[in-house]
Scaffold this motif. Sequence first.
Motif, PDB file in Angstrom:
ATOM      1  N   ARG A 184      -6.200   6.861  -2.849  1.00 49.46           N
ATOM      2  CA  ARG A 184      -7.647   6.702  -3.037  1.00 49.46           C
ATOM      3  C   ARG A 184      -7.995   6.276  -4.460  1.00 49.46           C
ATOM      4  O   ARG A 184      -8.719   6.950  -5.174  1.00 49.46           O
ATOM      5  CB  ARG A 184      -8.368   7.988  -2.650  1.00 49.46           C
ATOM      6  N   ALA A 212      -5.481   1.639  -1.719  1.00 49.46           N
ATOM      7  CA  ALA A 212      -4.194   2.255  -1.388  1.00 49.46           C
ATOM      8  C   ALA A 212      -3.084   1.874  -2.363  1.00 49.46           C
ATOM      9  O   ALA A 212      -1.924   2.218  -2.156  1.00 49.46           O
ATOM     10  CB  ALA A 212      -3.787   1.873   0.034  1.00 49.46           C
ATOM     11  N   ASN A 261      -2.059   7.753   0.653  1.00 47.83           N
ATOM     12  CA  ASN A 261      -3.506   7.651   0.514  1.00 47.83           C
ATOM     13  C   ASN A 261      -3.979   8.091  -0.873  1.00 47.83           C
ATOM     14  O   ASN A 261      -4.702   9.070  -1.029  1.00 47.83           O
ATOM     15  CB  ASN A 261      -4.221   8.468   1.592  1.00 47.83           C
ATOM     16  N   ASP A 308       0.844  -1.196   0.000  1.00 47.77           N
ATOM     17  CA  ASP A 308       0.000   0.000   0.000  1.00 47.77           C
ATOM     18  C   ASP A 308       0.880   1.247   0.000  1.00 47.77           C
ATOM     19  O   ASP A 308       1.954   1.267   0.603  1.00 47.77           O
ATOM     20  CB  ASP A 308      -0.880   0.041   1.251  1.00 47.77           C
TER      21      ASP A 308
END
Length: 115
Positions: free
Chosen positions: A24, A53, A22, A18
């Motif tokens: 998204r 992520a 962030n 990930d």
Amino acid sequence: MNPSSAKPGDKVTVRAPDADCNPRYGQNASIQVTVTDATSVAVINTTAPMNDAGGFIYSFEVPAQMAAGEAAVTAIPFNIDWCDDTGKNTRADGAAATLQRASCVTPMKPLSITR
């Protein structure tokens, strides 16, 4: 990517953790994986699931017809404006993406194919 050297029939796994930022990507995000052999033939060109992520795991079996030598494995987010230099995540507010990838370098890992 593991292993970094393989022969036809061997399993190779490409993965990414990930992202810390962030990104998204959304719950239906995909990663596009392309494997190009030493003769520049794309022997694999597919998409696989990617999480919101950016993390993913994709495994493939080295095709029998793949030429020996140094192959290239790339994995990039599929159909996403992932090179937005404005600093604004155009996906976060639900707006339609209007940007296109322009001058980003595609990440590549070498895969040595042996017989």
